[in-house]
Design a protein around this motif. Structure first.
Motif, PDB file in Angstrom:
ATOM      1  N   TYR A 472       0.747  -1.170   0.042  1.00 37.20           N
ATOM      2  CA  TYR A 472      -0.066  -0.239   0.028  1.00 37.20           C
ATOM      3  C   TYR A 472       0.845   1.283  -0.079  1.00 37.20           C
ATOM      4  O   TYR A 472       0.667   2.320  -0.680  1.00 37.20           O
ATOM      5  CB  TYR A 472      -0.862   0.155   1.283  1.00 37.20           C
ATOM      6  N   ASN A 473       1.861   1.236   0.869  1.00 38.48           N
ATOM      7  CA  ASN A 473       2.502   2.470   1.014  1.00 38.48           C
ATOM      8  C   ASN A 473       3.463   2.666  -0.462  1.00 38.48           C
ATOM      9  O   ASN A 473       3.896   3.917  -0.842  1.00 38.48           O
ATOM     10  CB  ASN A 473       3.770   2.339   2.079  1.00 38.48           C
ATOM     11  N   HIS A 474       4.074   1.515  -1.102  1.00 33.57           N
ATOM     12  CA  HIS A 474       4.684   1.520  -2.081  1.00 33.57           C
ATOM     13  C   HIS A 474       3.985   1.993  -3.314  1.00 33.57           C
ATOM     14  O   HIS A 474       4.528   3.008  -3.912  1.00 33.57           O
ATOM     15  CB  HIS A 474       5.528   0.164  -2.567  1.00 33.57           C
ATOM     16  N   VAL A 475       2.839   1.317  -3.829  1.00 34.03           N
ATOM     17  CA  VAL A 475       2.042   2.080  -4.805  1.00 34.03           C
ATOM     18  C   VAL A 475       1.450   3.499  -4.551  1.00 34.03           C
ATOM     19  O   VAL A 475       1.335   4.231  -5.422  1.00 34.03           O
ATOM     20  CB  VAL A 475       0.697   1.218  -4.983  1.00 34.03           C
ATOM     21  N   GLY A 476       1.487   3.904  -3.383  1.00 36.34           N
ATOM     22  CA  GLY A 476       1.074   5.301  -2.905  1.00 36.34           C
ATOM     23  C   GLY A 476       2.341   6.212  -3.208  1.00 36.34           C
ATOM     24  O   GLY A 476       1.660   7.404  -3.544  1.00 36.34           O
ATOM     25  N   SER A 477       3.279   5.768  -3.135  1.00 34.93           N
ATOM     26  CA  SER A 477       4.476   6.494  -3.099  1.00 34.93           C
ATOM     27  C   SER A 477       4.975   6.554  -4.758  1.00 34.93           C
ATOM     28  O   SER A 477       5.539   7.770  -5.023  1.00 34.93           O
ATOM     29  CB  SER A 477       5.753   6.049  -2.192  1.00 34.93           C
ATOM     30  N   TYR A 478       4.790   5.638  -5.278  1.00 32.37           N
ATOM     31  CA  TYR A 478       5.158   5.686  -6.785  1.00 32.37           C
ATOM     32  C   TYR A 478       4.058   5.108  -7.758  1.00 32.37           C
ATOM     33  O   TYR A 478       3.629   4.234  -7.814  1.00 32.37           O
ATOM     34  CB  TYR A 478       6.441   4.450  -6.996  1.00 32.37           C
ATOM     35  N   GLU A 479       3.517   6.365  -8.393  1.00 30.32           N
ATOM     36  CA  GLU A 479       2.243   6.343  -9.129  1.00 30.32           C
ATOM     37  C   GLU A 479       2.551   5.485 -10.238  1.00 30.32           C
ATOM     38  O   GLU A 479       1.701   5.156 -11.093  1.00 30.32           O
ATOM     39  CB  GLU A 479       1.476   7.567  -9.234  1.00 30.32           C
ATOM     40  N   ASN A 480       3.931   5.617 -10.741  1.00 31.29           N
ATOM     41  CA  ASN A 480       4.294   4.828 -12.082  1.00 31.29           C
ATOM     42  C   ASN A 480       4.746   3.480 -11.893  1.00 31.29           C
ATOM     43  O   ASN A 480       5.293   2.799 -12.736  1.00 31.29           O
ATOM     44  CB  ASN A 480       5.462   5.629 -12.700  1.00 31.29           C
ATOM     45  N   THR A 481       4.376   2.925 -10.749  1.00 37.07           N
ATOM     46  CA  THR A 481       4.775   1.384 -10.457  1.00 37.07           C
ATOM     47  C   THR A 481       4.348   0.391 -11.394  1.00 37.07           C
ATOM     48  O   THR A 481       3.206   0.743 -12.186  1.00 37.07           O
ATOM     49  CB  THR A 481       4.627   0.959  -9.188  1.00 37.07           C
ATOM     50  N   LEU A 482       5.093  -0.355 -11.681  1.00 36.47           N
ATOM     51  CA  LEU A 482       4.860  -1.402 -12.712  1.00 36.47           C
ATOM     52  C   LEU A 482       4.233  -2.788 -12.164  1.00 36.47           C
ATOM     53  O   LEU A 482       3.793  -3.554 -12.882  1.00 36.47           O
ATOM     54  CB  LEU A 482       6.183  -2.097 -13.380  1.00 36.47           C
TER      55      LEU A 482
END
Length: 763
Positions: A472-482
């Motif tokens: 949750y924190n990762h996708v919230g911090s990096y909107e371009n995540t693959l």
């Protein structure tokens, strides 16, 4: 109050005149009403409204004779326009509805099903130039399964979408040649087989009577056509229409001047030529060609013997039939209708959960939202309860994990709750798709292709829930995540205790563009190939199958590897291995190849339909793409509606001055370039060590491509079991070639493979 039966003439102040029977002060019974503008109605009245049978004529010369209800054209009747256009059939509220036949002023005709004034369902359209189409319609356009016969004798039998050929089909040329393959937006696109005129051709039994076998019941142009019409008291005459229209009878056929006949009998082959038996008896050429097209352009051709193709096909079928089916522990739960029950239970549960959680005021996620108590549980008895509806499935228990977390994730991914429910829980239901891997998981996909639903093993569910706070924190911090977008995790439990777990994800290949190749790339080499006999147009290929390297704009590549590194670092921190890059390629036809496209004769543009419907606007399919072009991003020209795989910002390109970019696809669209979505590149074909068959002709070495990608399969921990597997395989193979290695090494190998082999820097 009974009808007094009095017959009177009454003149109104506006100049209208009524002559007939009254009920009180209202026309009731037989009567004739003449408006001041010259319009005349003569027929039945009930309580002052035209109801029953009657005839109405207008000053223009148009007239309608048939059934009325509440002063509407409603029931069965014939409408004749002043220009000679005639419609006979069902009506509802002044619109064509049900079964009907329409002959247009230019001599075109349509007979079949209508819905609220437009062609919808099964029907036949005949153009005045001799061309005709029999099959399914949607919103006034050819859509679904159907057969088109052109005036020159060519026949196409297969799938359509929005008036253009889309999907698999059979194209029979008037000279006897046959092509079986796939189409996209009206153009040959993908792999297929061409059988020249005079050659031995395969039996087409699997195509037989497709108009009788559609699961949705839309394409049933024989006995069932009349059954689809309403059978109310005012519409029984619709059945009469089907009996009066020969082309809608139980067995009917379409024959073109060349002698090819398309049979409607369910026991016959769909396409049969009048000289088919004679050709086979007299001995014919066994040479056929396997072809691959890209948007109408032939890019590869392999000449083979018919017997070789037949042998390979039979070999695959026999191998499949002899191989025992391995079932997952839950596969035998639902017996013959397990897929139906699974999908229905999923829809019921998701509809309940989203409906329950959506009204809660938005708030930040708390630590308690991730815990064991963050669950929604509900029992769904077959007969329904105070909180659940009755349904046609088995009794089941429903559990929804971390509902507030996934509600916030959906909002973070810009998904509207109502659209989410409609995609998954709408009337169209879910579609089954085959598993691309060895996991044995069941896969479903939503009808709009936005969402993929996959069954999980118990340990995968545990890994996902343990990872969820950091995810949750990762996708919230990096909107371009693959990394895969997760939208919900659920569990179905039957009364016997059997449990099935699901995760809802975004479909990375949700695009209008045709995906020509799919690759699952891990960076390992041991066993990472697909057997040649198993490869088809829908196969997901592996690392050793990759024949291309992809070169892209400097800035786009920098953005890509920056995010890949961040995502791999996150997965490494969670001790995850065995993930892969799912890569989809849409090839654009090489430039200046108009001369290689099949002659326009076989893709004739039919006359536009009357009434402004324009079923087959095929001008688009005659536009040959000219590669790709990067242009400055202009939101007013680009559809930026968010999808399940579209969330990040618009990327910048070095080649146009570090500005945000769109990719312009001539003849198709202008698309917004985002990380993993609509990314333009050049695919360079690698030289193969193996000698290519002499009969195989690869026409081009460099292609323009549009890339779609994401990191998938992120639920495998490097646990004790995997450590033992690594030790065992390291004895047999090179430790760096196997998929199972410790997370840090796996991440580094994954990045290096992408950097050196898949997306190398441009020279």
């Amino acid at each position: 109050m009974e009808d007094d039966g009095r017959f009177e003439e009454k003149c109104f102040s506006n100049g209208d005149v009524y002559v007939g029977k009254f009920k009180g002060i209202l026309p009731h019974g037989d009567g004739k009403y003449t408006w001041s503008n010259g319009t005349v109605y003569e027929g039945d009245w009930i309580d002052g409204k035209r109801t029953g049978k009657g005839l109405i004529t207008w000053p223009s010369g148009a007239k309608y004779e048939g059934e009325f209800s509440g002063s509407y054209l409603h029931g069965h009747g014939t409408f004749t326009k002043s220009n000679g256009c005639v419609y006979t059939g069902g009506w509802r509220m002044n619109a064509h509805h049900g079964i009907g036949q329409k002959v247009y002023s230019n001599s075109d005709s349509y007979e079949g099903l209508w819905k609220e004034g437009i062609r919808e369902g099964s029907g036949r359209y005949t153009w005045n130039n001799g061309s005709s189409y029999i099959g399914n319609w949607k919103k006034g356009k050819i859509d679904g399964r159907g057969i088109m016969t052109w005036g020159n004798g060519d026949i196409f039998d297969g799938c359509w979408s929005n008036g253009l050929r889309q999907g698999s089909g059979v194209y029979r040329f008037s000279d006897g040649g046959l092509y079986i393959g796939t189409w996209s937006k009206g153009l040959k696109d993908g792999k297929g087989t061409y059988y020249p005129s005079g050659s031995k051709q395969p039996p087409l039994n699997k195509w037989c009577s497709i108009l009788n076998t559609d699961d949705s019941g839309h394409i049933r142009l024989n006995r069932r056509l009349s059954e689809k019409a309403p059978v109310s008291g005012r519409s029984k005459s619709l059945r009469h229409l089907s009996h009066r229209t020969p082309s809608l009878d139980a067995n009917w056929s379409l024959q073109n001047p060349s002698g090819d006949c398309i049979c409607r009998d369910s026991s016959s082959a769909l396409l049969q030529t009048s000289n088919e038996g004679q050709s086979e008896a007299s001995g014919m050429s066994n040479m056929v060609s396997e072809r691959e097209y890209m948007q109408g352009v032939l890019i590869m051709e392999r000449i083979k013997q018919y017997s070789e193709i037949l042998h390979n096909k039979n070999k695959r079928q026999n191998k499949f039939s002899m191989k025992p089916v391995k079932k997952s522990s839950f596969m035998d739960i639902f017996e013959d209708r397990r897929s139906y029950y699974l999908k229905l239970n999923l829809q019921l549960g998701i509809r309940y959960t989203v409906g329950k959680i959506t009204p809660i005021p938005a708030r930040e996620v708390r630590s308690s939202d991730f815990g064991d108590r963050a669950r929604i549980r509900m029992y769904f008895p077959k007969d329904g309860s105070q909180l659940t509806p009755p349904h046609c499935s088995l009794d089941f228990y429903w559990k929804d994990y971390c509902p507030m977390v996934f509600r916030n994730l959906r909002e973070m991914f810009k998904l509207d709750a109502a659209e989410y429910m409609m995609s998954i829980c709408g009337d169209c239901g879910l579609k089954d798709i085959s598993s691309p891997g060895k996991s044995g998981s069941i896969f479903f996909i939503s009808q709009d292709d936005k969402f993929v639903i996959k069954t999980l093993k118990k340990y995968e569910l545990k890994v996902l829930l343990n990872m969820l706070p950091k995810y949750y924190n990762h996708v919230g911090s990096y909107e371009n995540t693959l990394i895969t977008k997760f939208f919900g995790v659920h569990r179905i439990t039957l009364r016997g205790g059997k449990k099935v777990r699901f995760v809802v994800m975004g479909n990375m290949f949700c695009t209008e563009l045709h995906i020509h190749r799919r690759y699952d790339l891990k960076g390992s080499s041991q066993g990472r190939y697909t057997r040649k006999e198993k490869i088809n147009s829908n196969s997901t290929l592996k690392d050793l199958d990759l024949k291309y390297e992809f070169h892209m704009d400097k800035k786009l590549r920098e953005s890509l590897f920056k995010q890949i590194s961040l995502d791999c670092k996150f997965l490494e921190s969670q001790h995850i291995i065995d993930y892969s890059l799912l890569l989809g390629l849409h090839f654009r036809a090489p430039e200046n190849l108009k001369a290689l496209v099949e002659p326009p004769r076989s893709m004739q543009r039919l006359h536009s339909l009357p009434s402004g419907d324009d079923i087959l606007k095929q001008g688009e399919q005659l536009i040959i793409p000219n590669g790709l072009l990067l242009v400055a991003h202009e939101p007013s020209f680009v559809n930026t509606t968010p999808g399940p795989h579209i969330r990040g910002n618009t990327l910048r390109a070095y080649s146009i001055g570090d500005r945000e970019v769109d990719v312009l696809l001539p003849g198709t669209a202008r698309l917004r370039v985002q990380l993993g979505v609509n990314m333009p590149a050049q695919a360079t074909r690698l030289l193969q060590e193996d000698k290519v068959e002499e009969s195989e002709i690869e026409l081009f070495e460099v292609y323009d491509v549009v890339l779609y990608m994401g990191i998938i399969d992120i639920l495998q921990e490097y646990n004790i079991k995997k450590k033992i597997e690594h030790a065992y395989k390291s004895i047999q193979f090179d430790p760096m070639s196997v998929s199972v290695i410790e997370p840090r090494t796996y991440a580094q190998r994954f990045i290096n493979f992408m950097d050196k082999k898949v997306f190398p820097e441009s020279p």
